[in-house]
Design an enzyme around this catalytic site. Structure first.
Site, PDB file in Angstrom:
ATOM      1  N   HIS A 134       0.846  -1.187   0.000  1.00 16.62           N
ATOM      2  CA  HIS A 134       0.000   0.000   0.000  1.00 16.62           C
ATOM      3  C   HIS A 134       0.884   1.241   0.000  1.00 16.62           C
ATOM      4  CE1 HIS A 134       0.594  -1.435   4.128  1.00 16.62           C
ATOM      5  NE2 HIS A 134       0.752  -0.157   4.434  1.00 16.62           N
ATOM      6  N   LEU A 135       0.486   2.204  -0.802  1.00 15.01           N
ATOM      7  CA  LEU A 135       1.214   3.463  -0.943  1.00 15.01           C
ATOM      8  C   LEU A 135       0.549   4.528  -0.079  1.00 15.01           C
ATOM      9  CD1 LEU A 135       3.322   5.258  -2.504  1.00 15.01           C
ATOM     10  CD2 LEU A 135       1.482   5.685  -4.166  1.00 15.01           C
TER      11      LEU A 135
END
Length: 329
Positions: free
Chosen positions: A247-248
């Site tokens: 996840h960014l």
């Protein structure tokens, strides 16, 4: 025959065997290389159920042990599933479990090592999610085929967040963007791929275009939702995420949030523990993988230092008061 391994996530070489249905007690010791005195020598008792592919974890130490940021509690037990992250104490020293099939013959033993259930599609709403016993039909994509999920491999809070239109701010056929459930700044979003990718550790050049797309979507969200705001943003990944699934983070640099409560929260975004998105893309482009240094989790213990002027501050309340001078509050 199936065997179970407990694998340290910030020291890739460290694996501890957990025999089937045998109680194994671990904590501060030469074996784990944990020297933190807040971690008891008998911090947890682990009992692997190899046939059912889970490990029963009992917290024996006084300080909190957690699974996917849910604290177990002294003398209480929780199941650790493949894809979930066990933090030994105080949200430090991350471990995951791997199950390995061992095929034996009279003359030779062959081992086939399984990944730690990337297909569990466990993702993060960044804290406090409760384990779920529900199954969800995952999406598939060219960056990773999603298999049928095992029961209980999602955290309930995240599943709700991803499906909840109120949490979603953008989605396409490759990614979904949600508001972080516990934002550490005025603006804090997570860009999550539908493809099942457990962590940066398994990212290869095959995922390069996806990483670029995630970055582009992050920039689009900033433009769409902040307009002419002068707030600065950073896009990046935690070197050792607290929950499983790439996840960014897209986070504004004001860090004006009541959810920013401790040193770990601050240092996870303001030290080299936070890997810039473009740096990750470049690493994958040049080396075909992401490298995280041993001992990276120690960065979470560094003194509190202002990210604007580098001044040292003794506590989170004093740091927050200091930050107001920088953003004029």
């Amino acid at each position: 025959m199936r065997v179970c391994w407990l694998v340290r996530q910030d020291c890739w070489h460290q694996r501890i065997k957990l025999p089937h249905l045998e109680a194994v007690v671990i904590g501060r010791s030469p074996e784990t290389k944990i020297t933190d005195k807040k971690c008891s020598r008998q911090q947890v008792q682990l009992k692997a159920e190899c046939n059912k592919r889970y490990v029963n974890v009992k917290q024996m130490g006084v300080n909190p042990t957690s699974i996917d940021e849910v604290v177990i509690g002294k003398d209480r037990e929780m199941k650790l599933l493949p894809g979930q992250v066990l933090h030994m104490v105080n949200e430090l020293y991350p471990y995951m479990v791997e199950f390995e099939e061992v095929a034996e013959s009279p003359n030779v033993t062959q081992r086939k090592r399984k990944r730690p259930d990337c297909d569990s599609q466990e993702m993060e709403a960044e804290a406090g999610a409760s384990p779920s016993q529900c199954s969800v039909s995952p999406k598939t994509g060219k960056h990773g085929a999603a298999k049928e999920e095992s029961l209980g491999h999602w955290s309930q809070g995240l599943k709700i967040s991803m499906k909840d239109p109120k949490m979603q701010v953008y989605k396409d056929d490759q990614v979904v963007v949600i508001k972080d459930k516990y934002p550490k700044a005025r603006h804090h979003w997570l860009v999550l791929p539908w493809a099942s990718i457990s962590s940066l550790k398994v990212v290869t050049s095959e995922h390069l275009e996806l990483l670029k797309h995630m970055h582009a979507v992050g920039e689009k969200v900033i433009a769409d939702f902040t307009g002419s705001s002068k707030l600065r943003f950073r896009l990046g990944y935690h070197a050792i995420p607290s929950m499983s699934h790439v996840h960014l983070h897209v986070i504004s640099q004001d860090f004006d949030s009541p959810c920013l409560k401790n040193k770990k929260h601050w240092n996870s975004f303001n030290t080299e523990y936070f890997l810039e998105s473009q740096a990750v893309i470049k690493m994958v482009q040049e080396a075909g993988r992401v490298t995280v240094k041993d001992g990276t989790c120690e960065l979470l213990k560094l003194p509190l230092r202002c990210h604007e002027c580098q001044q040292l501050l003794p506590s989170i309340p004093q740091l927050k008061e200091h930050l107001r001078k920088h953003w004029g509050g």
